[in-house]
Design a protein around this motif. Structure first.
Motif, PDB file in Angstrom:
ATOM      1  N   ARG A 292      -5.305   8.014  -1.352  1.00 34.29           N
ATOM      2  CA  ARG A 292      -3.842   8.882  -2.112  1.00 34.29           C
ATOM      3  C   ARG A 292      -4.271   8.118  -4.017  1.00 34.29           C
ATOM      4  NH1 ARG A 292       1.035   7.999   1.854  1.00 34.29           N
ATOM      5  NH2 ARG A 292      -0.107   9.469   3.595  1.00 34.29           N
ATOM      6  N   PRO A 293      -4.897   8.495  -4.653  1.00 34.67           N
ATOM      7  CA  PRO A 293      -5.222   8.245  -6.288  1.00 34.67           C
ATOM      8  C   PRO A 293      -4.218   8.417  -7.049  1.00 34.67           C
ATOM      9  CG  PRO A 293      -6.199  10.811  -5.878  1.00 34.67           C
ATOM     10  CD  PRO A 293      -5.765   9.922  -4.560  1.00 34.67           C
ATOM     11  N   ASN A 294      -2.912   8.950  -6.800  1.00 32.71           N
ATOM     12  CA  ASN A 294      -1.300   8.980  -7.325  1.00 32.71           C
ATOM     13  C   ASN A 294      -0.532  10.019  -6.481  1.00 32.71           C
ATOM     14  OD1 ASN A 294      -1.624  12.244  -7.787  1.00 32.71           O
ATOM     15  ND2 ASN A 294      -3.481  11.479  -9.235  1.00 32.71           N
ATOM     16  N   GLY A 295       0.497  10.150  -6.755  1.00 28.88           N
ATOM     17  CA  GLY A 295       1.702  10.017  -6.242  1.00 28.88           C
ATOM     18  C   GLY A 295       1.628  11.989  -6.013  1.00 28.88           C
ATOM     19  N   SER A 296       0.424  12.553  -6.527  1.00 27.84           N
ATOM     20  CA  SER A 296       1.009  14.463  -5.917  1.00 27.84           C
ATOM     21  C   SER A 296      -0.372  15.233  -5.552  1.00 27.84           C
ATOM     22  CB  SER A 296       0.727  14.734  -7.563  1.00 27.84           C
ATOM     23  OG  SER A 296       1.482  14.770  -7.588  1.00 27.84           O
TER      24      SER A 296
ATOM     25  N   PRO B 124       0.417  -1.156  -0.431  1.00 27.21           N
ATOM     26  CA  PRO B 124      -0.039   0.158   0.097  1.00 27.21           C
ATOM     27  C   PRO B 124       1.111   1.305   0.079  1.00 27.21           C
ATOM     28  CG  PRO B 124       0.163  -1.145   1.910  1.00 27.21           C
ATOM     29  CD  PRO B 124       0.963  -1.895   1.445  1.00 27.21           C
ATOM     30  N   PHE B 125       0.103   2.501  -0.982  1.00 25.29           N
ATOM     31  CA  PHE B 125       1.414   3.834  -0.950  1.00 25.29           C
ATOM     32  C   PHE B 125       2.695   3.838  -1.282  1.00 25.29           C
ATOM     33  CE2 PHE B 125      -1.738   4.950   2.753  1.00 25.29           C
ATOM     34  CZ  PHE B 125      -3.388   5.006   1.844  1.00 25.29           C
ATOM     35  N   ALA B 126       3.138   2.190  -1.382  1.00 19.93           N
ATOM     36  CA  ALA B 126       4.201   1.865  -2.216  1.00 19.93           C
ATOM     37  C   ALA B 126       4.925   2.508  -3.288  1.00 19.93           C
ATOM     38  CB  ALA B 126       4.816   0.692  -2.018  1.00 19.93           C
ATOM     39  N   PHE B 127       3.767   2.844  -4.393  1.00 19.26           N
ATOM     40  CA  PHE B 127       3.872   3.762  -5.816  1.00 19.26           C
ATOM     41  C   PHE B 127       4.218   4.939  -5.948  1.00 19.26           C
ATOM     42  CE2 PHE B 127      -0.284   4.842  -4.064  1.00 19.26           C
ATOM     43  CZ  PHE B 127      -0.503   5.948  -4.671  1.00 19.26           C
ATOM     44  N   ALA B 128       4.981   5.379  -4.827  1.00 18.52           N
ATOM     45  CA  ALA B 128       4.963   6.857  -4.941  1.00 18.52           C
ATOM     46  C   ALA B 128       5.993   7.298  -3.698  1.00 18.52           C
ATOM     47  CB  ALA B 128       4.014   8.489  -5.017  1.00 18.52           C
TER      48      ALA B 128
ATOM     49  N   HIS C 195     -16.775  14.989  15.877  1.00 17.89           N
ATOM     50  CA  HIS C 195     -16.070  15.735  15.106  1.00 17.89           C
ATOM     51  C   HIS C 195     -15.716  15.200  14.241  1.00 17.89           C
ATOM     52  CE1 HIS C 195     -13.030  18.682  15.460  1.00 17.89           C
ATOM     53  NE2 HIS C 195     -12.101  18.598  14.974  1.00 17.89           N
ATOM     54  N   THR C 196     -15.698  15.709  12.255  1.00 19.72           N
ATOM     55  CA  THR C 196     -15.369  15.289  11.785  1.00 19.72           C
ATOM     56  C   THR C 196     -13.961  16.811  11.479  1.00 19.72           C
ATOM     57  OG1 THR C 196     -15.115  15.244   9.226  1.00 19.72           O
ATOM     58  CG2 THR C 196     -16.542  16.936  10.609  1.00 19.72           C
ATOM     59  N   ASP C 197     -12.803  15.554  10.737  1.00 17.74           N
ATOM     60  CA  ASP C 197     -11.483  16.763  10.404  1.00 17.74           C
ATOM     61  C   ASP C 197     -11.027  15.632   9.310  1.00 17.74           C
ATOM     62  OD1 ASP C 197      -8.309  17.863  11.229  1.00 17.74           O
ATOM     63  OD2 ASP C 197      -8.435  15.888  10.189  1.00 17.74           O
ATOM     64  N   ASP C 198     -10.987  16.431   8.030  1.00 10.76           N
ATOM     65  CA  ASP C 198     -10.401  16.566   6.506  1.00 10.76           C
ATOM     66  C   ASP C 198      -9.963  17.570   6.017  1.00 10.76           C
ATOM     67  OD1 ASP C 198     -13.057  14.056   6.010  1.00 10.76           O
ATOM     68  OD2 ASP C 198     -14.287  16.537   6.690  1.00 10.76           O
ATOM     69  N   SER C 199      -9.015  16.870   4.961  1.00  8.46           N
ATOM     70  CA  SER C 199      -7.395  17.844   4.430  1.00  8.46           C
ATOM     71  C   SER C 199      -7.612  16.864   3.355  1.00  8.46           C
ATOM     72  CB  SER C 199      -6.786  17.065   5.225  1.00  8.46           C
ATOM     73  OG  SER C 199      -6.482  17.986   6.465  1.00  8.46           O
ATOM     74  N   ILE C 200      -6.839  17.760   2.467  1.00  8.92           N
ATOM     75  CA  ILE C 200      -6.239  17.411   1.216  1.00  8.92           C
ATOM     76  C   ILE C 200      -4.611  17.810   0.609  1.00  8.92           C
ATOM     77  CG2 ILE C 200      -7.718  19.878  -0.348  1.00  8.92           C
ATOM     78  CD1 ILE C 200      -7.691  17.392  -2.365  1.00  8.92           C
ATOM     79  N   GLU C 201      -3.738  16.784   0.509  1.00  8.68           N
ATOM     80  CA  GLU C 201      -2.712  17.684   0.578  1.00  8.68           C
ATOM     81  C   GLU C 201      -2.436  17.777  -1.092  1.00  8.68           C
ATOM     82  OE1 GLU C 201       0.420  17.278   3.136  1.00  8.68           O
ATOM     83  OE2 GLU C 201      -1.272  16.154   4.680  1.00  8.68           O
ATOM     84  N   VAL C 202      -1.994  18.039  -1.916  1.00  5.91           N
ATOM     85  CA  VAL C 202      -1.325  18.257  -3.354  1.00  5.91           C
ATOM     86  C   VAL C 202       0.008  18.914  -3.692  1.00  5.91           C
ATOM     87  CG1 VAL C 202      -2.287  19.066  -5.508  1.00  5.91           C
ATOM     88  CG2 VAL C 202      -4.066  18.723  -3.810  1.00  5.91           C
ATOM     89  N   LYS C 203       1.078  18.226  -4.215  1.00  8.66           N
ATOM     90  CA  LYS C 203       1.537  18.711  -4.610  1.00  8.66           C
ATOM     91  C   LYS C 203       2.096  18.820  -6.657  1.00  8.66           C
ATOM     92  CE  LYS C 203       4.765  15.427  -5.622  1.00  8.66           C
ATOM     93  NZ  LYS C 203       5.832  13.946  -6.024  1.00  8.66           N
ATOM     94  N   TYR C 204       1.221  20.006  -6.910  1.00 16.40           N
ATOM     95  CA  TYR C 204       1.469  21.117  -8.073  1.00 16.40           C
ATOM     96  C   TYR C 204       1.959  21.533  -9.058  1.00 16.40           C
ATOM     97  CZ  TYR C 204       1.289  25.267  -5.486  1.00 16.40           C
ATOM     98  OH  TYR C 204       1.953  26.283  -4.868  1.00 16.40           O
ATOM     99  N   TYR C 205       3.583  21.302  -8.396  1.00 10.00           N
ATOM    100  CA  TYR C 205       4.825  21.237  -8.670  1.00 10.00           C
ATOM    101  C   TYR C 205       5.793  20.532  -8.687  1.00 10.00           C
ATOM    102  CZ  TYR C 205       8.199  24.414 -11.222  1.00 10.00           C
ATOM    103  OH  TYR C 205       9.312  24.481 -11.731  1.00 10.00           O
ATOM    104  N   ASP C 206       6.394  19.878  -9.391  1.00  8.58           N
ATOM    105  CA  ASP C 206       8.201  18.847  -8.895  1.00  8.58           C
ATOM    106  C   ASP C 206       8.726  18.957 -10.285  1.00  8.58           C
ATOM    107  OD1 ASP C 206       9.520  17.466  -8.207  1.00  8.58           O
ATOM    108  OD2 ASP C 206       7.718  15.567  -7.781  1.00  8.58           O
TER     109      ASP C 206
END
Length: 562
Positions: free
Chosen positions: A351-355, A146-150, A379-390
């Motif tokens: 994590r649909p892709n490495g970004s 799991p999650f080892a693709f990136a 309580h609900t806690d929701d986050s998104i992290e996006v790498k938009y430049y590499d």
């Protein structure tokens, strides 16, 4: 989170008998080809036509030779077909002789990339590279870890170390050090900072956290231990009111442990981990360990929500890109239960892709107000992290952002989720935070800009200032936390990192924090003259704490992780 480690086992060498048989076959094939070529040379000319004499009549001897050659060629064709069949069998035997390569995984926020799954594609070592081979017949294809693709070291709340400084089949050690110096522009005379779960003293050098431990892993059995010494061992238990119920001083029993659990990894789906003990919470996105984060002082959404849970978790990986993790825990950042009801919750991480990383944490059922068994928290806690430049080859080589939103409330026991209703007062939480991270010169330098805002009427998630030694259990009349009490706060920060090695960070950070009510330590401090007096948090005649609505700080820190 710590995770079951897998080791790479090299291919077993082929048996000497197989090599000898293969060599014999090649020799026979070579000889057959030479004989065949020689026979054709005797019966054909350079133009490919049958050889004749000067009168264009075939020679009688040539006819006899051609018949012999034809019979011989038929035998050669049979032998060559048999050789091809034997070669194919040898290839299949060679493929079946290998042992699967099992990739390792690292941890999340706590930790980061959860437990290893089943074996990857077998590989034969050829020099410095591994050449994949097809799975043997009658054996199902190996499932990806799991999650080892990136590479996920760019994530906020995830350690950026790409490999451990030392590792073994049984144990992977881990050492962490967090030392800081904070310059508070309010200059409190008692050097005490309140309202933060990361920063506690002003104008002094302090060890915030020193942890020694690591991950144990053998035969699918797993365990993790991380100690904590320094200010965390005092301040984190102080924010837990549950030890006030019952005996045995739970805050003393656990104060030097940040993580302590054991578990088992099941080779099902893409991996299933079952762990019990004290493990890190993911609510709020930031890691409990500042080395893992983009900033030292996170916004209120993270700073005021749990850093640890005491209970049981199950990490289920239906695919290599999805984690489903239910929790059964004692309560909301608590060593024990506040009342007679435990809490439940869980996380979904996709994590649909490495970004991109999308996380949803949810908590409910728990009755987490000390001495008020009728009040329930959600309580609900929701986050998104996006790498938009590499662009690794550029001076500005990477950019990413994180966005987190939280919502929650308490109901019952004098509190209401939906606003004031009779004697029940509004008790809710709403907040967000957003950060943008820049990396420079192959990730040697980092710059983070961000901040956030909360609205928490009832103040049930506001960190109580330690006025006259007040704790979460004692409370204080100088800063009440009654249903309906207003509290709104916001902050902004700028963080610069110098990272000459993956194992160390030098950090400079400026923080601006503000609230709609006096909350932060002012020049007069929050400690009575001569030190704490009477019961913790009690009123001291003639003393009034100096609380202000604004706080500006400069944080300098040195962070190490092996």
């Amino acid at each position: 989170m710590g995770n079951t480690r897998r080791r790479t086992t090299h291919m077993r060498p082929r048996r000497a008998g197989v090599k000898t048989t293969y060599a014999v076959i090649l020799t026979i094939a070579f000889c057959c080809n030479v004989i065949q070529a020689t026979g054709f040379a005797q019966t054909t000319t350079a133009s490919g036509q049958p050889s004749t004499d000067s009168t264009d009549n075939p020679k009688p001897a040539a006819e006899s030779t051609n018949r012999v050659n034809a019979e011989f060629l038929q035998e050669l064709e049979k032998m060559r077909a048999r050789i091809l069949e034997l070669e194919e069998q040898l290839k299949q035997q060679a493929g079946a002789g290998g042992t699967a390569v099992k990739p390792e995984s690292s941890s999340e926020r706590g930790a980061s990339v959860p437990g290893s799954a089943s074996a990857a594609t077998p590989a034969v070592q050829t020099g410095s590279e591994a050449v994949p081979q097809a799975s043997p017949p009658n054996e199902s294809p190996a499932k990806a870890a799991p999650f080892a693709f990136a590479d996920w070291t760019w994530l906020n709340g995830n350690p950026r170390t790409k490999e451990p400084a030392f590792d073994s089949k049984f144990f992977t050690p881990e050492i962490r050090a967090d030392v800081d110096y904070v310059y508070d522009f309010n200059h409190p005379k008692d050097d005490t900072i309140g309202g933060s779960s990361e920063v506690f003293r002003s104008d002094e050098v302090h060890v915030t956290q020193l942890g020694v431990g690591g991950d144990f892993h053998y035969d699918n059995v797993r365990a993790r231990l991380m100690t904590q010494f320094g200010l965390y061992s005092e301040t984190t238990p102080r924010n837990d009111a549950s030890p006030a119920r019952g005996q045995w001083n739970l805050d003393n029993a656990y104060r030097y442990l940040s993580e302590a659990y054991g578990g088992y990894h099941f080779n099902a789906l893409h991996g299933i981990n079952v762990d019990a003990g004290i493990f890190m919470s993911y609510i709020g996105l930031f890691s409990y360990y500042n080395f893992d984060n983009w900033a030292y002082q996170p916004s209120y959404v993270s700073s005021n929500t749990p850093w640890f849970f005491n209970g049981v978790r199950v990490q289920i990986f239906p695919t290599a890109k999805l984690k489903i993790e239910p929790w059964f825990i004692n309560g909301w950042q608590s060593y024990g239960r506040f009342n007679s009801r435990p809490g439940v919750g869980g996380q979904i991480n996709w994590r649909p892709n490495g970004s991109i990383s999308i996380i949803s944490n949810n908590y409910g059922v728990g009755a987490d107000a000390l001495g008020n068994p009728n009040r329930t928290r959600m309580h609900t806690d929701d986050s998104i992290e996006v790498k938009y430049y590499d662009r690794p080859d550029k001076w500005l080589d990477k950019m990413a952002f994180s966005l987190t939103g939280d919502a929650g409330c308490e109901t019952g026991g004098g509190a209401s989720c939906l606003g004031d209703r009779g004697t029940a007062k509004k008790q809710s939480f709403l907040g967000y935070m957003i950060y943008n991270r820049f990396w420079f010169q192959k990730d040697r330098y980092g710059l983070t800009l961000g901040g956030g805002k909360i609205n928490n009427p009832g103040r049930y998630l506001v960190l109580l200032p330690p006025i006259n030694g007040a704790t979460a259990a004692s409370g204080t009349p100088y800063f009440t936390e009654n249903p309906g009490d207003p509290f709104k706060a916001w902050d902004a920060s700028a963080t610069f990192d110098y990272m000459p090695s993956q194992y160390i960070t030098f950090r400079w950070e400026f923080d601006h924090r503000a609230a709609n009510v006096p909350y932060f330590s002012g020049p007069g401090g929050i400690t009575p003259p001569g030190g704490n007096t009477g019961a913790l948090g009690s009123v001291v005649p003639g003393f009034t704490p100096d609380l202000r609505k604004i706080e500006n700080r400069l944080d300098l820190s040195l962070l190490v992780k092996f």
